[in-house]
Design a protein around this motif. Structure first.
Motif, mmCIF file in Angstrom:
data_model
loop_
_atom_site.group_PDB
_atom_site.id
_atom_site.type_symbol
_atom_site.label_atom_id
_atom_site.label_comp_id
_atom_site.label_asym_id
_atom_site.label_seq_id
_atom_site.Cartn_x
_atom_site.Cartn_y
_atom_site.Cartn_z
ATOM 1 N N LEU A 248 -23.263 8.009 45.680
ATOM 2 C CA LEU A 248 -23.753 9.209 45.421
ATOM 3 C C LEU A 248 -25.060 9.468 46.017
ATOM 4 O O LEU A 248 -25.421 10.674 46.118
ATOM 5 C CB LEU A 248 -24.023 9.214 43.856
ATOM 6 C CG LEU A 248 -22.889 9.229 43.032
ATOM 7 C CD1 LEU A 248 -23.293 8.793 41.505
ATOM 8 C CD2 LEU A 248 -22.128 10.725 42.880
ATOM 9 N N VAL A 249 -25.790 8.419 46.493
ATOM 10 C CA VAL A 249 -26.850 8.686 47.165
ATOM 11 C C VAL A 249 -26.593 9.119 48.911
ATOM 12 O O VAL A 249 -27.190 10.086 49.207
ATOM 13 C CB VAL A 249 -27.858 7.443 47.404
ATOM 14 C CG1 VAL A 249 -28.998 7.646 48.065
ATOM 15 C CG2 VAL A 249 -28.125 6.992 45.928
ATOM 16 N N SER A 250 -25.900 8.269 49.458
ATOM 17 C CA SER A 250 -25.789 8.331 51.036
ATOM 18 C C SER A 250 -24.297 9.644 51.196
ATOM 19 O O SER A 250 -24.548 9.996 52.214
ATOM 20 C CB SER A 250 -25.462 7.236 51.702
ATOM 21 O OG SER A 250 -24.383 6.859 51.096
ATOM 22 N N GLY A 251 -23.616 9.472 50.269
ATOM 23 C CA GLY A 251 -22.551 10.253 50.303
ATOM 24 C C GLY A 251 -21.329 9.601 51.179
ATOM 25 O O GLY A 251 -20.317 9.974 51.305
ATOM 26 N N ALA A 252 -21.517 8.256 51.504
ATOM 27 C CA ALA A 252 -20.468 7.482 52.010
ATOM 28 C C ALA A 252 -19.331 7.353 51.010
ATOM 29 O O ALA A 252 -19.471 7.088 49.949
ATOM 30 C CB ALA A 252 -21.096 6.060 52.394
ATOM 31 N N ASP A 253 -18.056 7.471 51.794
ATOM 32 C CA ASP A 253 -16.829 7.252 51.074
ATOM 33 C C ASP A 253 -15.931 6.193 51.680
ATOM 34 O O ASP A 253 -15.692 6.108 52.697
ATOM 35 C CB ASP A 253 -15.946 8.609 50.879
ATOM 36 C CG ASP A 253 -15.081 8.469 49.779
ATOM 37 O OD1 ASP A 253 -15.198 8.636 48.622
ATOM 38 O OD2 ASP A 253 -13.770 8.537 50.297
#
Length: 310
Positions: A248-253
Motif C-alpha cells: 500500500l505504500v510503494s504500490g508494488a504488486d
C-alpha cells in the motif's frame, strides 16, 4: 431500502457452494456450542484457527473444539461465527469472547459467505448472499457486507449506506456491490471490494466519516497484513483469479507462487504466509504460500477452510 446489487464473481466462492458440504453445518438446537472437549484458547499466539470438515472450529496444536460454523474468524480474543439457519438465505452471526462466552447473536438476511474481526477484537464484519438471488451459471451474485461495533453496539448494517468515491466523484450507480471486509488496527479504517459497471476496486473505508474511497482497480477479496502495509488479494485475469500481494505504500504488486485458480479471501498466517482454500483431491483444502512471491504452495488442512489466527 437498499438497492439490489448484482456482481460478477465474489469471494463467497463457487468452491464453497460446490464443495461446501464438507464443512457447512446448518445450525440446529445445539449449534453455537462446542461438541465437547476443552475450549479454544483464543489468546494463544501463533496458532491457526480453522473450520474442519465436520463444521467444528478447531485450533492447531490442540485437541480443543469450538462452535459449529460455516465461516469463522479469530482476532483480539474474539471469535466470530457465521451460521446458516436452515431455510435458504437465512443466517446468524454469533460472536464469542476469549472464554467462549457469547457476546452477540445477530440475525442476518442472506446466505453465509465471509466474516472478519478487527485486530483489537472490537469490530466484526460479514458478507452474505442476498435473499432472493440465485447462484447463476454466469457467476453473478448479489451480496451485503456489514460491520458491528461490539464496544458501542452500533450496527453498520450495509456498506451500501456509506458514500463511495471514485476519482473524487460520488458513486451513484444502481449496480454497486460490496464484499470482503478487512480491518486496520485503528478500529476506524477498513478495506473492501466494490464492483460497479463490470469493474472491481479496492476501497478504503472510514467508519467515522462513513465513506469509501477507491484505491486501486482489480483487487478482490482483500486481506490486510498485521502491520497494515500490504493487502493480499485475488486478481482477475480473464475467467481466473490469481493470488497477489499489494504494497500500500510503494504500490508494488507481487504475484504469489500459487499459479492455480484461487477464488477465496486469503488470510495472513504466522511467519509471513498467506492461507487460502482451493479444491484438492475433490475436497476444499487449505493451502499456504509465502507472501513475498517465493517458495511453493503447501497443504495445511484437507477438508477445511481458514478462519484466522488465535
Amino acid at each position: 431500502m437498499s438497492r439490489r446489487r448484482i456482481v460478477n464473481g465474489v469471494c463467497a466462492i463457487a468452491l464453497v457452494l460446490a464443495l461446501g458440504a464438507a464443512y457447512v453445518v446448518w445450525r440446529g438446537a445445539s449449534a453455537g456450542t462446542a461438541a465437547g472437549g476443552a475450549p479454544l484458547d483464543l489468546a494463544r499466539a501463533g496458532s491457526i484457527v480453522y473450520v474442519s470438515d465436520d463444521g467444528l472450529t478447531r485450533q492447531t496444536g490442540s485437541d480443543a473444539t469450538g462452535p459449529l460454523c460455516r465461516r469463522s474468524y479469530v482476532a483480539g480474543g474474539t471469535l466470530s461465527c457465521l451460521y446458516g439457519l436452515g431455510p435458504a438465505f437465512s443466517s446468524e452471526l454469533v460472536v464469542y469472547d476469549a472464554k467462549s462466552r457469547e457476546r452477540l447473536r445477530l440475525p442476518i438476511w442472506g446466505t453465509p459467505s465471509r466474516t472478519r474481526v478487527s485486530p483489537s477484537g472490537s469490530l466484526v464484519a460479514w458478507t452474505v448472499f442476498r435473499e432472493g438471488d440465485s447462484y447463476m451459471a454466469d457467476g453473478r451474485f448479489s451480496t451485503t457486507a456489514g460491520i458491528y461495533d461490539l464496544r458501542t453496539g452500533e450496527h453498520h448494517g450495509s456498506l451500501e449506506d456509506y458514500t463511495s468515491y471514485v476519482d473524487g466523484q460520488v458513486v451513484e450507480a444502481a449496480d454497486v456491490n460490496y464484499w470482503g471486509i478487512t480491518f486496520a488496527a485503528d478500529d476506524l479504517t477498513f478495506y473492501a471490494t466494490m464492483s460497479t459497471g463490470g469493474r472491481t476496486r479496492l476501497m478504503r473505508g472510514d467508519m467515522a466519516a462513513r465513506t469509501l474511497t477507491a484505491v486501486r482497480e482489480n483487487v478482490e477479496c482483500p486481506s490486510l497484513s498485521p502491520d497494515g502495509t500490504r493487502i493480499a488479494y485475488k486478481r482477475r485475469t480473464g475467467e481466473r483469479w490469481r493470488l497477489h500481494v499489494l504494497d500500500l505504500v510503494s504500490g508494488a504488486d507481487v504475484a504469489l507462487a500459487e499459479t492455480g485458480h484461487v477464488d477465496d479471501q486469503p488470510a495472513w498466517l504466522p511467519d509471513g504466509e498467506i492461507g487460502y482454500v482451493k479444491p484438492h483431491d475433490g475436497r476444499p483444502t487449505v493451502f499456504s504460500v509465502p507472501a513475498d512471491g517465493s517458495g511453493a504452495p503447501r497443504v495445511l488442512f484437507a477438508g477445511a477452510s481458514p478462519a484466522g489466527i488465535g
